[in-house]
Design a protein around this motif. Structure first.
Motif, PDB file in Angstrom:
ATOM      1  N   GLY A   1       1.534  -1.143  -0.331  1.00 25.42           N
ATOM      2  CA  GLY A   1       0.041  -0.292   0.495  1.00 25.42           C
ATOM      3  C   GLY A   1       1.245   0.887  -0.345  1.00 25.42           C
ATOM      4  O   GLY A   1       2.027   1.262   0.234  1.00 25.42           O
ATOM      5  N   PHE A   2       0.292   2.181  -0.204  1.00 24.93           N
ATOM      6  CA  PHE A   2       0.602   3.439  -0.280  1.00 24.93           C
ATOM      7  C   PHE A   2       0.124   4.324   0.184  1.00 24.93           C
ATOM      8  O   PHE A   2      -0.910   4.350   0.462  1.00 24.93           O
ATOM      9  CB  PHE A   2       0.524   3.730  -1.903  1.00 24.93           C
ATOM     10  CG  PHE A   2       1.053   3.311  -2.510  1.00 24.93           C
ATOM     11  CD1 PHE A   2       2.643   3.683  -3.202  1.00 24.93           C
ATOM     12  CD2 PHE A   2       0.859   2.094  -2.946  1.00 24.93           C
ATOM     13  CE1 PHE A   2       2.958   2.923  -3.875  1.00 24.93           C
ATOM     14  CE2 PHE A   2       1.710   1.410  -4.580  1.00 24.93           C
ATOM     15  CZ  PHE A   2       2.806   1.572  -4.208  1.00 24.93           C
ATOM     16  N   ASN A   3       0.377   5.587   1.069  1.00 27.65           N
ATOM     17  CA  ASN A   3      -0.316   6.668   1.875  1.00 27.65           C
ATOM     18  C   ASN A   3       0.011   7.902   0.963  1.00 27.65           C
ATOM     19  O   ASN A   3      -0.264   7.671  -0.313  1.00 27.65           O
ATOM     20  CB  ASN A   3       0.594   6.834   2.915  1.00 27.65           C
ATOM     21  CG  ASN A   3       0.370   5.997   4.135  1.00 27.65           C
ATOM     22  OD1 ASN A   3      -0.263   5.209   4.271  1.00 27.65           O
ATOM     23  ND2 ASN A   3       1.751   5.756   5.231  1.00 27.65           N
ATOM     24  N   ASP A   4      -0.908   8.821   1.435  1.00 34.28           N
ATOM     25  CA  ASP A   4      -0.727   9.592   1.115  1.00 34.28           C
ATOM     26  C   ASP A   4      -0.186  10.870   0.554  1.00 34.28           C
ATOM     27  O   ASP A   4      -0.112  11.487  -0.546  1.00 34.28           O
ATOM     28  CB  ASP A   4      -2.474  10.983   1.505  1.00 34.28           C
ATOM     29  CG  ASP A   4      -1.654  11.699   2.625  1.00 34.28           C
ATOM     30  OD1 ASP A   4      -0.411  10.808   4.000  1.00 34.28           O
ATOM     31  OD2 ASP A   4      -2.026  12.749   3.424  1.00 34.28           O
ATOM     32  N   VAL A   5       1.293  10.530   0.748  1.00 33.21           N
ATOM     33  CA  VAL A   5       2.193  11.268   0.041  1.00 33.21           C
ATOM     34  C   VAL A   5       2.916  10.664  -1.496  1.00 33.21           C
ATOM     35  O   VAL A   5       3.339  10.988  -2.007  1.00 33.21           O
ATOM     36  CB  VAL A   5       3.471  11.322   1.325  1.00 33.21           C
ATOM     37  CG1 VAL A   5       3.371  12.328   2.499  1.00 33.21           C
ATOM     38  CG2 VAL A   5       3.762   9.698   1.701  1.00 33.21           C
ATOM     39  N   ALA A   6       2.240   9.228  -1.324  1.00 31.27           N
ATOM     40  CA  ALA A   6       2.912   9.123  -2.727  1.00 31.27           C
ATOM     41  C   ALA A   6       1.681   9.467  -3.769  1.00 31.27           C
ATOM     42  O   ALA A   6       0.645  10.026  -3.966  1.00 31.27           O
ATOM     43  CB  ALA A   6       2.258   7.716  -2.564  1.00 31.27           C
ATOM     44  N   GLN A   7       2.358   9.730  -4.888  1.00 25.93           N
ATOM     45  CA  GLN A   7       1.821  10.684  -5.942  1.00 25.93           C
ATOM     46  C   GLN A   7       1.196   9.799  -6.893  1.00 25.93           C
ATOM     47  O   GLN A   7       2.093   9.333  -8.155  1.00 25.93           O
ATOM     48  CB  GLN A   7       3.330  11.087  -6.384  1.00 25.93           C
ATOM     49  CG  GLN A   7       3.490  12.594  -5.616  1.00 25.93           C
ATOM     50  CD  GLN A   7       4.344  13.815  -6.194  1.00 25.93           C
ATOM     51  OE1 GLN A   7       4.519  13.229  -7.568  1.00 25.93           O
ATOM     52  NE2 GLN A   7       5.453  14.202  -5.181  1.00 25.93           N
ATOM     53  N   LEU A   8       0.383   9.633  -6.650  1.00 29.73           N
ATOM     54  CA  LEU A   8      -0.602   8.103  -7.674  1.00 29.73           C
ATOM     55  C   LEU A   8      -2.023   8.965  -7.922  1.00 29.73           C
ATOM     56  O   LEU A   8      -2.796   7.883  -8.561  1.00 29.73           O
ATOM     57  CB  LEU A   8      -0.107   6.177  -6.549  1.00 29.73           C
ATOM     58  CG  LEU A   8       0.834   6.187  -6.542  1.00 29.73           C
ATOM     59  CD1 LEU A   8       0.437   4.543  -5.848  1.00 29.73           C
ATOM     60  CD2 LEU A   8       0.911   5.734  -7.625  1.00 29.73           C
ATOM     61  N   ASP A   9      -1.963   9.663  -8.004  1.00 33.61           N
ATOM     62  CA  ASP A   9      -3.195  10.224  -8.328  1.00 33.61           C
ATOM     63  C   ASP A   9      -2.807  10.214  -9.640  1.00 33.61           C
ATOM     64  O   ASP A   9      -2.872  10.095 -10.327  1.00 33.61           O
ATOM     65  CB  ASP A   9      -3.116  12.293  -8.093  1.00 33.61           C
ATOM     66  CG  ASP A   9      -3.232  12.499  -6.812  1.00 33.61           C
ATOM     67  OD1 ASP A   9      -2.382  12.092  -5.996  1.00 33.61           O
ATOM     68  OD2 ASP A   9      -3.525  13.480  -5.806  1.00 33.61           O
ATOM     69  N   ASP A  10      -4.723   9.659 -10.052  1.00 34.85           N
ATOM     70  CA  ASP A  10      -5.242   9.812 -11.027  1.00 34.85           C
ATOM     71  C   ASP A  10      -6.489  10.150 -11.020  1.00 34.85           C
ATOM     72  O   ASP A  10      -7.357   8.723 -10.981  1.00 34.85           O
ATOM     73  CB  ASP A  10      -5.378   7.699 -11.246  1.00 34.85           C
ATOM     74  CG  ASP A  10      -5.269   7.647 -12.625  1.00 34.85           C
ATOM     75  OD1 ASP A  10      -5.741   9.144 -13.419  1.00 34.85           O
ATOM     76  OD2 ASP A  10      -5.835   6.034 -13.147  1.00 34.85           O
ATOM     77  N   GLY A  11      -7.060  11.063 -11.186  1.00 38.31           N
ATOM     78  CA  GLY A  11      -8.493  11.174 -11.997  1.00 38.31           C
ATOM     79  C   GLY A  11      -9.099  11.690  -9.696  1.00 38.31           C
ATOM     80  O   GLY A  11      -8.282  12.333  -9.361  1.00 38.31           O
TER      81      GLY A  11
END
Length: 142
Positions: A103-113
């Protein structure tokens, strides 16, 4: 009038142990060698197949993003950027779940839409899965 809560009645033994472990992690140094040793210790203590999955994910993350600092996060292997946990491996055995997750926390730049996954179920790692983990970590770091 203040009220007190008996933590032994409020929290299970597992929850109290997790809180103690988290408090210890927060006090720990951000030293890379110390974090690497803590992650290696956690991985070594895992039963199979969690151990193999965690070890391979550790290898991928440290190869793809050598600037991330290994550390533990609620007793799980994790990798931090600028002192904040970016990604983590949650072993199935720790929570008596059917599958492990990466998993990834909110600091990860995985935003997609406006909606995207932040945790992925992992039951095995094929070559394609390993490539996907590597790509996710690259994107997450930014």
């Amino acid at each position: 009038m203040a009220t007190t809560t008996d933590t032994k009645a409020s929290f299970s033994a597992a929850e109290r142990a997790a809180m103690k472990e988290r408090a210890k992690e927060l006090k720990a140094s951000t030293d890379r060698a110390e974090g690497e040793a803590a992650v290696a210790e956690k991985i070594a203590a895992m039963p199979e197949p969690d151990r193999s999955l965690a070890q391979r994910i550790h290898e991928i993350v440290t190869e793809v993003a050598p600037t991330l600092v290994p550390r533990t996060y609620y007793g799980m292997p994790a990798y931090a950027k600028d002192g904040k946990v970016l990604c983590f491996f949650k072993p199935a055995s720790k929570f008596k779940m059917r599958y492990s997750t990466f998993g990834f926390n909110d600091v990860a730049q995985l935003d997609d839409g406006t909606m995207w996954p932040s945790e992925f179920a992992v039951t095995a790692l094929t070559a394609d899965d390993e490539a996907r983990v590597a790509e996710l970590v690259r994107r997450a770091v930014g």
